[in-house]
Design a protein around this motif. Structure first.
Motif, PDB file in Angstrom:
ATOM      1  N   VAL A   1     -26.324   4.855  -4.214  1.00 55.04           N
ATOM      2  CA  VAL A   1     -25.891   5.510  -5.457  1.00 55.04           C
ATOM      3  C   VAL A   1     -24.517   6.154  -5.351  1.00 55.04           C
ATOM      4  N   MET A   2     -24.009   6.378  -4.133  1.00 49.13           N
ATOM      5  CA  MET A   2     -22.675   6.963  -4.053  1.00 49.13           C
ATOM      6  C   MET A   2     -21.620   5.894  -4.345  1.00 49.13           C
ATOM      7  N   PRO A   3     -20.768   6.176  -5.354  1.00 49.52           N
ATOM      8  CA  PRO A   3     -19.773   5.154  -5.724  1.00 49.52           C
ATOM      9  C   PRO A   3     -18.596   5.128  -4.745  1.00 49.52           C
ATOM     10  N   SER A   4     -17.782   4.088  -4.850  1.00 48.06           N
ATOM     11  CA  SER A   4     -16.580   3.993  -4.001  1.00 48.06           C
ATOM     12  C   SER A   4     -15.539   5.003  -4.462  1.00 48.06           C
ATOM     13  N   TYR A   5     -14.879   5.619  -3.474  1.00 45.30           N
ATOM     14  CA  TYR A   5     -13.786   6.551  -3.813  1.00 45.30           C
ATOM     15  C   TYR A   5     -12.416   5.977  -3.467  1.00 45.30           C
ATOM     16  N   ALA A   6     -12.346   4.639  -3.339  1.00 45.62           N
ATOM     17  CA  ALA A   6     -11.087   4.000  -2.948  1.00 45.62           C
ATOM     18  C   ALA A   6      -9.997   4.199  -4.003  1.00 45.62           C
TER      19      ALA A   6
ATOM     20  N   HIS B   1     -16.036   3.438   5.680  1.00 43.04           N
ATOM     21  CA  HIS B   1     -16.665   2.367   4.919  1.00 43.04           C
ATOM     22  C   HIS B   1     -17.443   2.934   3.735  1.00 43.04           C
ATOM     23  N   VAL B   2     -18.158   4.066   3.963  1.00 48.34           N
ATOM     24  CA  VAL B   2     -18.924   4.663   2.862  1.00 48.34           C
ATOM     25  C   VAL B   2     -17.981   5.128   1.754  1.00 48.34           C
ATOM     26  N   ILE B   3     -16.875   5.811   2.147  1.00 49.12           N
ATOM     27  CA  ILE B   3     -15.950   6.299   1.116  1.00 49.12           C
ATOM     28  C   ILE B   3     -15.323   5.129   0.352  1.00 49.12           C
TER      29      ILE B   3
ATOM     30  N   GLU C   1     -23.493  10.357  14.880  1.00 48.40           N
ATOM     31  CA  GLU C   1     -23.330   9.289  15.864  1.00 48.40           C
ATOM     32  C   GLU C   1     -22.496   8.135  15.329  1.00 48.40           C
ATOM     33  N   TRP C   2     -22.331   8.108  14.008  1.00 55.25           N
ATOM     34  CA  TRP C   2     -21.502   7.051  13.421  1.00 55.25           C
ATOM     35  C   TRP C   2     -20.094   7.092  13.975  1.00 55.25           C
ATOM     36  N   THR C   3     -19.430   5.930  13.954  1.00 52.87           N
ATOM     37  CA  THR C   3     -17.983   5.959  14.231  1.00 52.87           C
ATOM     38  C   THR C   3     -17.268   6.403  12.955  1.00 52.87           C
TER      39      THR C   3
ATOM     40  N   LEU D   1     -28.200  16.921 -11.545  1.00 57.38           N
ATOM     41  CA  LEU D   1     -27.711  15.914 -12.486  1.00 57.38           C
ATOM     42  C   LEU D   1     -27.487  14.570 -11.790  1.00 57.38           C
ATOM     43  N   PHE D   2     -27.411  14.594 -10.456  1.00 54.56           N
ATOM     44  CA  PHE D   2     -27.150  13.390  -9.682  1.00 54.56           C
ATOM     45  C   PHE D   2     -28.044  13.486  -8.449  1.00 54.56           C
ATOM     46  N   PRO D   3     -28.567  12.341  -7.969  1.00 55.94           N
ATOM     47  CA  PRO D   3     -29.416  12.415  -6.789  1.00 55.94           C
ATOM     48  C   PRO D   3     -28.728  13.198  -5.663  1.00 55.94           C
ATOM     49  N   LYS D   4     -29.507  14.043  -4.987  1.00 57.02           N
ATOM     50  CA  LYS D   4     -28.929  14.871  -3.919  1.00 57.02           C
ATOM     51  C   LYS D   4     -28.594  14.009  -2.717  1.00 57.02           C
ATOM     52  N   PRO D   5     -27.373  14.091  -2.217  1.00 57.47           N
ATOM     53  CA  PRO D   5     -27.044  13.303  -1.009  1.00 57.47           C
ATOM     54  C   PRO D   5     -27.639  13.941   0.232  1.00 57.47           C
TER      55      PRO D   5
ATOM     56  N   TYR E   1     -12.873  16.071  -3.897  1.00 60.59           N
ATOM     57  CA  TYR E   1     -13.578  14.835  -4.223  1.00 60.59           C
ATOM     58  C   TYR E   1     -15.009  14.777  -3.715  1.00 60.59           C
ATOM     59  N   CYS E   2     -15.332  15.451  -2.644  1.00 61.74           N
ATOM     60  CA  CYS E   2     -16.650  15.272  -2.036  1.00 61.74           C
ATOM     61  C   CYS E   2     -17.559  16.465  -2.285  1.00 61.74           C
ATOM     62  N   SER E   3     -16.979  17.678  -2.320  1.00 64.61           N
ATOM     63  CA  SER E   3     -17.836  18.863  -2.362  1.00 64.61           C
ATOM     64  C   SER E   3     -18.722  18.970  -3.607  1.00 64.61           C
TER      65      SER E   3
ATOM     66  N   THR F   1     -27.614  15.425   4.107  1.00 60.60           N
ATOM     67  CA  THR F   1     -26.601  16.242   4.790  1.00 60.60           C
ATOM     68  C   THR F   1     -25.714  15.367   5.671  1.00 60.60           C
ATOM     69  N   LEU F   2     -24.485  15.793   5.846  1.00 62.04           N
ATOM     70  CA  LEU F   2     -23.570  15.045   6.720  1.00 62.04           C
ATOM     71  C   LEU F   2     -23.689  15.516   8.161  1.00 62.04           C
ATOM     72  N   HIS F   3     -24.601  16.473   8.398  1.00 60.15           N
ATOM     73  CA  HIS F   3     -24.802  16.960   9.760  1.00 60.15           C
ATOM     74  C   HIS F   3     -25.977  16.267  10.438  1.00 60.15           C
ATOM     75  N   SER F   4     -26.431  15.167   9.784  1.00 58.45           N
ATOM     76  CA  SER F   4     -27.556  14.441  10.380  1.00 58.45           C
ATOM     77  C   SER F   4     -27.111  13.750  11.671  1.00 58.45           C
ATOM     78  N   LYS F   5     -28.110  13.459  12.481  1.00 57.37           N
ATOM     79  CA  LYS F   5     -27.801  12.778  13.742  1.00 57.37           C
ATOM     80  C   LYS F   5     -27.116  11.449  13.462  1.00 57.37           C
ATOM     81  N   LYS F   6     -27.568  10.805  12.361  1.00 57.17           N
ATOM     82  CA  LYS F   6     -27.055   9.478  12.008  1.00 57.17           C
ATOM     83  C   LYS F   6     -25.541   9.542  11.786  1.00 57.17           C
ATOM     84  N   VAL F   7     -25.130  10.466  10.948  1.00 51.33           N
ATOM     85  CA  VAL F   7     -23.690  10.534  10.638  1.00 51.33           C
ATOM     86  C   VAL F   7     -22.906  10.978  11.870  1.00 51.33           C
TER      87      VAL F   7
END
Lengths: 471, 405
Positions: free
Chosen positions: B367-372, B359-361, B351-353, B337-341, B319-321, B343-349
């Motif tokens: 632009v990232m849609p819900s994957y619920a 919440h993002v998923i 440090e996130w809980t 074809l879709f805006p580039k997301p 689903y994510c790759s 990286t998930l290795h950023s300091k921000k992510v």
């Protein structure tokens, strides 16, 4: 102290020293004479019942099985009860013709033909019910693994499909068994009749049987093999019928005791039906010397044995319901015996377990009126057994919110009556058209019918020793 | 009038059973003798067999015990036919089930293998019995006893009427090598026969061959079969498509989707659930649409384990790759074809809980849609564990390397 040699001697199977010719005449008589008044009365009653059944069948097919009392959660009711009931009736016929044959019980010859005919008619009657229960009987071909436009096959893991195979095999084999038994008798009728039309019919049906010993030899071997395969077959049929229930997960159905319990019950109910009809038939057709009181007594003993087995199964079910510690299981059984359908349960229990115990007494076994009442009770009891198993297990299922009672409709009743009508009409027609006792088999067990010497090919009275002792 | 007709029919139907009907030729089929008792016949049969006659047979109203031995006959061979066809029936049934449910239309039923032996046993057994029974009967009648033989020269004779009732007979055929009329007659009389008679062939025995292979007979059979098949085909088709109540399964008293119904006031066939209905396992997400600062308290309920990580990897790759890349570096396979997301290795992510990622998923972000809808709750938490593992693998410490060994 000396053993009393006469004590173990079997009583003659055919009483009154009947000669072979007498046997021909007595047994063939119903096929050669005009029907009696009694026969007309009997067949008009049975065909009236058949007509009522036909009307109910029309309603069922035209409007659908909504005409029946089935509901949620009682999705199986009279249709399946009648199916199991009639299939069970058939089992006595095969037991008498095959199993008793293998055990060399000569007394079976007097009643085998009749019991086999009963098997065939009972299986035919039974077969109607699952077909109409599908709701669209004209699409019944889909029960068989036939190629079809959807490209799918039947589900080979379903007990209902096993049933299709078991019942159709059972019918075919019983029919063949009965059919080859008839060939020599049809040859006798062929040589006896004075009607041209009948002569030609018998000629064709007897396939030109000549009573030749080279034919008899193959015939007897084939008969033995058929008996040998019918025995496991008859056990498999009711085992598979019981799988329809046991393989499901309904409390009250999901038990391993079902196969033997069903087989014993089937034989029990079948013998009940054989006795019921034979008691009347031997009287009406004057065959008391061929179908003797000894026959009835032996059948009563089998009823006693199988009735006790059934009683054991009832108690065992209760024990397991308690011993398993499964609340759903024990609820079902307490509900059976003391719930709203307790009356059905106790009818079943008393007719099948208590009353047949009277057969322990020789006087009762040999009393025809009492036997008649008891065997009728057996028929009633065994019908109720299926009612109890099916309806009481379903009507209070896992969800109390969906509990319901089952009430049969007029159509249900009509079909039940009609099934008896169908069965008895076929039976009465059989009694008038074909010999109801196997003439050639009975001849073979008359006293003095078998040679007392056993020579081998010899010249001038001297046996040629062929390795054996020429016994 | 009717009575006359019945009388007439009875007249036609009458027939003298003692008369020998069927045209007889002058050609002798054999000599027949009749005996009174079973002992006499069995002795006679032994004598006849002992003299070396082969084309003879004994005729009795019922099978006599020991007669096969007396006649010096072989044991019947019906059993072989039964055995061969029994095996055939068994194999055919197994092959049928195996091919239909294992090869032609494999279908998972009750989590069992496509073809499994135990549930195939009942049908295999019935198939075995069915074929054994049919083969035994047909083999006995047709193969061994050569029936039907309706116009056998013996039938319709006085001899046959006696042996089918209460006498015991023997016939030596003229085509036996040792046959001479005088010898046979003497033999019969010396063994105690009370009656000796000649049996002649029927005319029909000498002229026609096997009536079964008659051209007319065969074409009549084929003709009837074809006509019946065609007529049945059309009748069945007519009945099934155009008459009440004979309909197919798709004819049901039901409302199809997208079709109106006059039953409900708003004429809509579709029923909507009552307001506030919650389907099982679908509890509403309490932070729906809220900013991610409000979800700090959401904790990962799953403990880390091999299974959970593997499940997370599996779901992440599915689903994510495509957007985030297999390692979460934002280098997906969508090729612009879709805006580039990011990286998930950023300091921000990092440090996130876990709750923030959840919440993002669940809610989506810009632009990232819900994957619920696609990913179940537990699977979302498993993915998060996997993302954490990815992050740690990107800058592993010395200790991690030691641990991995």
């Amino acid at each position: 102290m000396s053993l009393d040699a006469t004590y173990t001697r079997e009583l003659p199977l055919v009483e009154n020293n009947a000669t072979l010719k007498d046997l021909d005449n007595i047994i063939a008589l119903p096929t050669e004479t005009k029907p009696t008044k009694g026969w007309w009365i009997a067949i008009s009653i049975s065909s009236t019942a058949l007509l009522i059944g036909a009307i109910s069948l029309f309603y069922t097919i035209y409007y659908g099985i909504g005409m029946w009392g089935n509901n949620q959660p009682v999705g199986w009711a009279f249709g399946i009860i009648n199916f199991v009931f009639w299939i069970g009736i058939g089992h006595a016929g095969t037991l008498i013709s095959a199993i008793l044959f293998l055990f060399r019980q000569k007394w079976r010859t007097g009643i085998a033909r009749f019991a086999e005919a009963m098997t065939i008619f009972a299986v035919m009657t039974a077969g109607i019910f699952p077909i109409i229960h599908t709701g669209r009987p004209w699409l019944g071909g889909y029960l068989l693994p036939l190629p079809n436009q959807n490209g799918v096959w039947v589900n080979f893991m379903s007990p209902l499909l096993w049933d299709v195979f078991a019942v159709s095999t059972y019918f075919t084999i019983s029919f063949l068994f009965w059919g080859i038994g008839l060939i020599p008798d049809l040859a006798i009728l062929r040589d006896k009749t004075t009607s041209k039309i009948k002569k030609n019919i018998y000629k064709v049906l007897s396939l030109g049987w000549t009573n030749s010993n080279r034919n008899w030899s193959n015939y007897e071997r084939a008969y033995l093999i058929l008996a040998g395969i019918s025995t496991p077959l008859v056990l498999s049929v009711h085992t598979i019928v019981s799988f329809d229930f046991a393989v499901s997960v309904i409390p009250g159905w999901h038990t391993t005791i079902f196969p033997p319990y069903f087989v014993a019950g089937a034989i029990f109910s079948g013998f009940g039906m054989v006795s019921t009809v034979l008691i009347i038939v031997r009287k009406v057709f004057n065959m008391e010397h061929i179908i003797t009181i000894g026959h009835l007594e032996k059948m009563n003993k089998i009823l006693l044995a199988t009735g006790t087995m059934v009683g054991f199964a009832y108690s065992m079910e209760f024990f397991v319901a308690w011993y398993s510690g499964n609340t759903f299981e024990s609820f079902t059984f307490v509900n059976r015996a003391f719930g709203p359908y307790a009356w059905a349960y106790w009818i079943m229990f008393s007719c099948n377990v208590f009353f047949p115990q009277l057969f322990w007494f020789r006087k009762i076994r040999r009393s025809i009126p009492i036997t008649f009442i008891l065997v009728i009770l057996v028929n009633v009891g065994m019908w109720f057994e299926r009612f109890v198993i099916i309806v009481t297990s379903l009507h209070r299922d896992f969800l109390p919110s969906s509990w319901a009672m089952f009430t049969p409709t007029l159509t249900d009743m009509g079909l039940l009556l009609g099934s008896f009508g169908f069965f008895f009409t076929l039976l009465f027609l059989f009694l008038k058209t074909l010999p109801l006792v196997s003439i050639s088999e009975v001849k073979a067990v008359v006293e003095g019918a078998q040679p007392t010497v056993h020579p081998h090919p010899h010249t001038n009275g001297k046996a040629i020793q062929e390795g054996g002792d020429g016994h | 009038m009717i009575k006359k007709l019945i009388d007439k029919l009875n007249e036609i139907n009458k027939f003298d059973r003692n008369a020998d009907n069927g045209e007889r030729s002058k050609k002798l089929f054999g000599l027949a003798a009749l005996y009174e008792t079973p002992n006499e016949i069995i002795e006679a049969a032994a004598v006849v067999a002992g003299k070396g006659y082969e084309k003879f047979d004994v005729y009795t109203p019922y099978p006599l015990h020991g007669m096969d031995d007396a006649m010096g006959m072989d044991k019947p061979k019906v059993g072989y036919v039964s055995f061969i066809f029994g095996l055939t029936g068994m194999c055919l049934a197994l092959l049928m089930i195996g091919w239909m449910s294992g090869i032609d239309y494999p279908n998972i039923i009750g989590g069992k293998p496509f073809f499994s032996l135990p549930p195939s046993i009942p049908i295999t057994f019935e198939g075995t019995i069915l074929l054994t029974g049919i083969a035994t009967v047909l083999g006995m009648l047709v193969l061994f006893n050569k029936l039907p033989k309706i116009d056998s020269p013996l039938n319709d004779t006085d001899f046959m009427r006696n042996v089918s009732s209460d006498k015991y007979g023997i016939v030596i055929q003229t085509d036996d090598d040792l046959f001479t009329e005088q010898d046979v007659k003497n033999l019969y009389l010396s063994t105690g026969a009370y009656n000796v008679q000649e049996i002649f062939y029927r005319e029909s025995n000498l002229t026609t061959k096997t009536p079964l292979f008659d051209k007319k007979f065969i074409s009549a059979i084929i003709g009837t079969a074809v006509v019946t098949a065609v007529v049945t085909y059309f009748i069945v088709n007519f009945v099934l498509y155009s008459t009440v109540p004979f309909d197919w399964m798709w004819v049901q008293p039901r409302i199809d989707s997208q079709s109106p119904s006059t039953f409900f006031p708003n004429n809509s066939g579709m029923r909507e659930p009552v307001n506030g209905t919650v389907a099982r396992g679908f509890l509403p997400y309490e932070y729906k649409g809220l900013p991610d600062s409000s979800v700090k308290l959401l904790a990962n309920p799953l403990a880390v384990s091999k299974e959970v990580l593997e499940r997370g990897q599996d779901r992440f790759n599915i689903y994510c790759s495509p957007c985030h890349g297999y390692f979460g570096e934002g280098d997906g396979r969508l090729k612009g074809l879709f805006p580039k997301p990011p990286t998930l290795h950023s300091k921000k992510v990092k440090e996130w809980t876990d709750g923030n990622i959840y919440h993002v998923i669940t809610n989506g972000q810009n632009v990232m849609p819900s994957y619920a809808e696609q990913v179940s709750r537990d699977d979302r938490w498993a993915i998060i564990h996997y993302i954490r593992a990815l992050e740690r693998s990107k800058d592993a410490s010395e200790q991690d390397v030691e641990l991995a060994k």
